[in-house]
Design a protein around this motif. Structure first.
Motif, PDB file in Angstrom:
ATOM      1  N   ASP A  16      -4.048  10.052   2.094  1.00 53.10           N
ATOM      2  CA  ASP A  16      -3.407   9.345   0.973  1.00 53.10           C
ATOM      3  C   ASP A  16      -3.094   7.909   1.369  1.00 53.10           C
ATOM      4  O   ASP A  16      -2.200   7.671   2.189  1.00 53.10           O
ATOM      5  N   PRO A  17      -3.791   6.924   0.818  1.00 53.33           N
ATOM      6  CA  PRO A  17      -3.513   5.530   1.198  1.00 53.33           C
ATOM      7  C   PRO A  17      -2.121   5.063   0.797  1.00 53.33           C
ATOM      8  O   PRO A  17      -1.549   4.189   1.455  1.00 53.33           O
ATOM      9  N   PHE A  18      -1.552   5.638  -0.261  1.00 59.62           N
ATOM     10  CA  PHE A  18      -0.222   5.199  -0.689  1.00 59.62           C
ATOM     11  C   PHE A  18       0.851   5.652   0.293  1.00 59.62           C
ATOM     12  O   PHE A  18       1.855   4.973   0.489  1.00 59.62           O
ATOM     13  N   GLY A  19       0.643   6.810   0.902  1.00 52.72           N
ATOM     14  CA  GLY A  19       1.576   7.261   1.925  1.00 52.72           C
ATOM     15  C   GLY A  19       1.537   6.352   3.137  1.00 52.72           C
ATOM     16  O   GLY A  19       2.588   5.979   3.699  1.00 52.72           O
ATOM     17  N   LEU A  20       0.342   5.960   3.553  1.00 54.25           N
ATOM     18  CA  LEU A  20       0.210   5.043   4.682  1.00 54.25           C
ATOM     19  C   LEU A  20       0.794   3.677   4.332  1.00 54.25           C
ATOM     20  O   LEU A  20       1.489   3.067   5.154  1.00 54.25           O
ATOM     21  N   PHE A  21       0.541   3.201   3.104  1.00 56.08           N
ATOM     22  CA  PHE A  21       1.101   1.905   2.698  1.00 56.08           C
ATOM     23  C   PHE A  21       2.626   1.956   2.724  1.00 56.08           C
ATOM     24  O   PHE A  21       3.274   0.997   3.168  1.00 56.08           O
ATOM     25  N   ALA A  22       3.216   3.052   2.261  1.00 57.37           N
ATOM     26  CA  ALA A  22       4.671   3.174   2.270  1.00 57.37           C
ATOM     27  C   ALA A  22       5.212   3.086   3.689  1.00 57.37           C
ATOM     28  O   ALA A  22       6.236   2.429   3.937  1.00 57.37           O
ATOM     29  N   ALA A 172      -9.218   0.372  -6.800  1.00 57.33           N
ATOM     30  CA  ALA A 172     -10.459   1.107  -6.574  1.00 57.33           C
ATOM     31  C   ALA A 172     -10.762   1.139  -5.085  1.00 57.33           C
ATOM     32  O   ALA A 172     -11.482   2.025  -4.615  1.00 57.33           O
ATOM     33  N   GLU A 173     -10.193   0.167  -4.355  1.00 54.92           N
ATOM     34  CA  GLU A 173     -10.354   0.106  -2.906  1.00 54.92           C
ATOM     35  C   GLU A 173      -9.041  -0.349  -2.273  1.00 54.92           C
ATOM     36  O   GLU A 173      -8.360  -1.232  -2.790  1.00 54.92           O
ATOM     37  N   ILE A 174      -8.695   0.270  -1.152  1.00 58.49           N
ATOM     38  CA  ILE A 174      -7.568  -0.162  -0.322  1.00 58.49           C
ATOM     39  C   ILE A 174      -8.047  -0.127   1.122  1.00 58.49           C
ATOM     40  O   ILE A 174      -8.565   0.891   1.581  1.00 58.49           O
ATOM     41  N   GLU A 175      -7.872  -1.242   1.818  1.00 58.42           N
ATOM     42  CA  GLU A 175      -8.298  -1.294   3.218  1.00 58.42           C
ATOM     43  C   GLU A 175      -7.128  -1.664   4.116  1.00 58.42           C
ATOM     44  O   GLU A 175      -6.419  -2.638   3.859  1.00 58.42           O
ATOM     45  N   PHE A 176      -6.933  -0.877   5.159  1.00 59.89           N
ATOM     46  CA  PHE A 176      -5.893  -1.111   6.153  1.00 59.89           C
ATOM     47  C   PHE A 176      -6.530  -1.687   7.418  1.00 59.89           C
ATOM     48  O   PHE A 176      -7.512  -1.137   7.922  1.00 59.89           O
ATOM     49  N   TRP A 177      -5.960  -2.783   7.903  1.00 59.89           N
ATOM     50  CA  TRP A 177      -6.464  -3.461   9.100  1.00 59.89           C
ATOM     51  C   TRP A 177      -5.330  -3.564  10.098  1.00 59.89           C
ATOM     52  O   TRP A 177      -4.221  -3.975   9.768  1.00 59.89           O
ATOM     53  N   LYS A 191     -11.766   4.443  -0.817  1.00 54.68           N
ATOM     54  CA  LYS A 191     -12.410   4.136  -2.091  1.00 54.68           C
ATOM     55  C   LYS A 191     -12.251   5.323  -3.033  1.00 54.68           C
ATOM     56  O   LYS A 191     -12.227   6.472  -2.603  1.00 54.68           O
ATOM     57  N   GLY A 192     -12.195   4.996  -4.318  1.00 54.21           N
ATOM     58  CA  GLY A 192     -12.127   6.066  -5.312  1.00 54.21           C
ATOM     59  C   GLY A 192     -10.855   6.008  -6.096  1.00 54.21           C
ATOM     60  O   GLY A 192     -10.658   5.164  -6.963  1.00 54.21           O
ATOM     61  N   GLY A 197     -11.765  12.065  -8.402  1.00 53.92           N
ATOM     62  CA  GLY A 197     -11.750  13.268  -7.585  1.00 53.92           C
ATOM     63  C   GLY A 197     -11.132  13.067  -6.215  1.00 53.92           C
ATOM     64  O   GLY A 197     -11.268  13.913  -5.334  1.00 53.92           O
ATOM     65  N   GLY A 198     -10.427  11.959  -6.016  1.00 52.04           N
ATOM     66  CA  GLY A 198      -9.757  11.722  -4.741  1.00 52.04           C
ATOM     67  C   GLY A 198     -10.295  10.520  -4.017  1.00 52.04           C
ATOM     68  O   GLY A 198     -11.209   9.837  -4.474  1.00 52.04           O
ATOM     69  N   TRP A 199      -9.722  10.275  -2.854  1.00 56.17           N
ATOM     70  CA  TRP A 199     -10.074   9.108  -2.061  1.00 56.17           C
ATOM     71  C   TRP A 199     -11.114   9.448  -1.000  1.00 56.17           C
ATOM     72  O   TRP A 199     -11.013  10.472  -0.328  1.00 56.17           O
TER      73      TRP A 199
END
Length: 206
Positions: A16-22, A172-177, A191-192, A197-199
């Motif tokens: 889940d990218p939103f969990g990582l972003f949080a 539509a895209e989230i990238e963590f660096w 992506k997605g 249907g998920g990321w």
């Protein structure tokens, strides 16, 4: 050899990218001196030229990333015309970056009203007085405009201007660096998202 304890692995990144972003935003709130929610917002004008400026993130959830502005500003007009935008967060002390891009929607009136009401009274008066991005004769003219709005709206009740609301980037895209030794940076791309249907998570070469 790189220090594995400082790398961003797939297990740590999660699904889940939103969990990582949080998690990253909380770390930034503890480490950044000013405005951990500051983010570069990129749009494109009607001539096809890119345009970028800093804004403040005012909320996020699984639907996307929210900020507020004047619809008659340059960024407001550009987003309303294209309904697309991109963001880049950079937390220098943590050596981290997050890039977001996707379609944009206007937040609900209820969301915009609630956030506008939470702002200091002076900021609410300024939202009425400022014709954002338009030429102005002098700073005095701006202050005079604020004083006029102040007279029109005595007390604490200052309604939200019709031209002022919020946008939500639905990524539509989230990238963590994350910075790595010897430029062996970690780049984890999602992506997605909603309706797909998920990321889909992919590691990118630095």
């Amino acid at each position: 050899m790189t220090n594995e304890s400082l790398t961003l692995g797939e297990t740590l990144a999660g699904e889940d990218p939103f969990g990582l972003f949080a998690d990253w935003l909380r770390a930034a709130e503890a480490s950044e001196i000013n405005d951990p929610g500051a983010v570069a917002l990129a749009t494109v004008d009607d001539a096809g030229l890119p345009d970028v400026r800093m804004v403040l993130l005012k909320g996020f959830d699984a639907r996307g990333f929210v900020f507020y502005t004047n619809f008659e500003s340059a960024k407001g007009k550009e987003i309303l015309a294209s309904r697309k935008a991109a963001m880049c967060f950079h937390w220098k002390t943590l050596r981290r970056q997050v890039r977001v891009r996707g379609p944009v929607e206007v937040v609900s009136d209820a969301e915009a009203d609630a956030y506008f009401a939470s702002r200091p009274r002076g900021s609410r008066l300024g939202a009425w007085a400022s014709r954002q991005s338009q030429p102005i004769a002098s700073r005095k003219a701006l202050i005079d405009a604020v004083d006029e709005v102040d007279r029109q709206h005595p007390g604490d009740t200052v309604p939200r201007p019709p031209r002022w609301s919020g946008f939500r980037i639905r990524p539509a895209e989230i990238e963590f660096w994350q910075d790595g030794e010897f430029r062996l940076h970690d780049r984890i791309q999602y992506k997605g998202g909603e309706g797909t249907g998920g990321w889909e998570r992919t590691r990118l070469s630095p």
